[in-house]
Design a protein around this motif. Structure first.
Motif, PDB file in Angstrom:
ATOM      1  N   VAL A   3       0.807  -1.318   0.150  1.00  0.00           N
ATOM      2  CA  VAL A   3       0.017  -0.051  -0.027  1.00  0.00           C
ATOM      3  C   VAL A   3       0.771   1.186   0.037  1.00  0.00           C
ATOM      4  N   PRO A   4       1.692   1.203   0.819  1.00  0.00           N
ATOM      5  CA  PRO A   4       2.663   2.437   0.916  1.00  0.00           C
ATOM      6  C   PRO A   4       3.426   2.712  -0.600  1.00  0.00           C
ATOM      7  N   ALA A   5       3.764   1.698  -1.005  1.00  0.00           N
ATOM      8  CA  ALA A   5       4.641   1.704  -2.362  1.00  0.00           C
ATOM      9  C   ALA A   5       3.654   1.971  -3.602  1.00  0.00           C
ATOM     10  N   ALA A   6       2.509   1.544  -3.428  1.00  0.00           N
ATOM     11  CA  ALA A   6       1.464   1.971  -4.360  1.00  0.00           C
ATOM     12  C   ALA A   6       1.244   3.363  -4.318  1.00  0.00           C
ATOM     13  N   LEU A   7       1.085   4.153  -2.921  1.00  0.00           N
ATOM     14  CA  LEU A   7       0.745   5.514  -2.887  1.00  0.00           C
ATOM     15  C   LEU A   7       2.052   6.051  -3.326  1.00  0.00           C
ATOM     16  N   LEU A   8       3.197   5.716  -2.911  1.00  0.00           N
ATOM     17  CA  LEU A   8       4.399   6.694  -3.385  1.00  0.00           C
ATOM     18  C   LEU A   8       4.701   6.529  -4.977  1.00  0.00           C
ATOM     19  N   ALA A   9       4.473   5.430  -5.675  1.00  0.00           N
ATOM     20  CA  ALA A   9       4.172   5.434  -7.013  1.00  0.00           C
ATOM     21  C   ALA A   9       3.203   6.438  -7.615  1.00  0.00           C
ATOM     22  N   LEU A  10       1.975   6.384  -7.014  1.00  0.00           N
ATOM     23  CA  LEU A  10       0.827   7.191  -7.527  1.00  0.00           C
ATOM     24  C   LEU A  10       1.208   8.714  -7.385  1.00  0.00           C
ATOM     25  N   ARG A  11       1.928   9.160  -6.221  1.00  0.00           N
ATOM     26  CA  ARG A  11       2.167  10.699  -6.101  1.00  0.00           C
ATOM     27  C   ARG A  11       3.335  10.966  -7.072  1.00  0.00           C
ATOM     28  N   TRP A  12       4.251   9.997  -7.151  1.00  0.00           N
ATOM     29  CA  TRP A  12       5.423  10.071  -8.408  1.00  0.00           C
ATOM     30  C   TRP A  12       4.981  10.438  -9.741  1.00  0.00           C
ATOM     31  N   MET A  13       3.641   9.675 -10.026  1.00  0.00           N
ATOM     32  CA  MET A  13       3.178   9.898 -11.321  1.00  0.00           C
ATOM     33  C   MET A  13       2.400  11.134 -11.324  1.00  0.00           C
ATOM     34  N   ILE A  14       1.575  11.662 -10.282  1.00  0.00           N
ATOM     35  CA  ILE A  14       1.015  12.902 -10.349  1.00  0.00           C
ATOM     36  C   ILE A  14       1.963  14.128 -10.416  1.00  0.00           C
TER      37      ILE A  14
END
Length: 198
Positions: free
Chosen positions: A72-83
């Motif tokens: 979950v934190p890895a997915a949130l970090l990846a999502l933030r990076w994409m944004i």
């Protein structure tokens, strides 16, 4: 040496590219290794072996919670990076005059940009003018996209943009210099132009 917004942006872009290359290389290597193992290139025993056996009972439950806690934190970090990659870098406000003792005079980016676009869009040969003010409120940079008629005099238009519209914008922002990047494209002539009756 003072770091400018442009150098910060270049460093961030370089870091993003390096990160993407490293992640891509790791995934490509893992994929190639899995393909080689599955096709038997690394031995029949490895090809026939079970990839992973999920433990049952308390150990399996604990492991599943651990996987979720990491994923979950890895997915949130990846999502933030994409944004963050999708940000345009456009500023909302411009500092016209800064006084460390009494504050600063500001102008909205939209007001400055719209006046500039209107001025440039009124020049002969300009079909469309779109501008963006980027980098920071204190050290703005301008990006201008021009769409011109196919017979427009590009050199003359650039001289006019530089001596009139850009000079007016620099005066409005109270700046001696405003770094500007201009991208010029021309409209394609019609495929079947209609001839005027003689």
């Amino acid at each position: 040496m003072t770091e400018t917004p442009a150098s910060t942006a270049r460093r961030t872009s370089r870091g993003n590219r390096c990160g993407l290359v490293l992640i891509g290389a790791a995934l490509a290597a893992a994929g190639a290794l899995a393909l080689a193992a599955g096709s038997g290139l690394l031995g029949r025993r490895l090809a026939d072996a079970e990839v992973y056996s999920w433990p049952s009972g308390a150990a399996g439950t604990l492991l599943s919670y651990g996987v979720v806690a990491v994923a979950v934190p890895a997915a949130l970090l990846a999502l933030r990076w994409m944004i963050v990659q999708g940000r345009s870098g456009t500023v909302n406000r411009l500092v016209v005059e800064a006084d460390s003792g009494r504050g600063a005079t500001e102008m909205t980016e939209g007001a400055a940009r719209e006046a500039f676009e209107e001025a440039v869009g009124g020049y002969d040969g300009v079909r469309r003018a779109r501008a963006r003010v980027t980098d920071s409120a204190l050290t703005p940079h301008l990006r201008l996209d021009l769409t011109l008629d196919d017979d427009a005099d590009v050199a003359d238009l650039w001289r006019r943009v530089r001596s009139e519209a850009l000079a007016d914008l620099r005066t409005a922002l109270d700046r001696e210099a405003l770094p500007t990047v201009i991208r010029v494209s021309t409209t394609a002539p019609p495929k079947n132009p209609r001839r005027a009756p003689e």
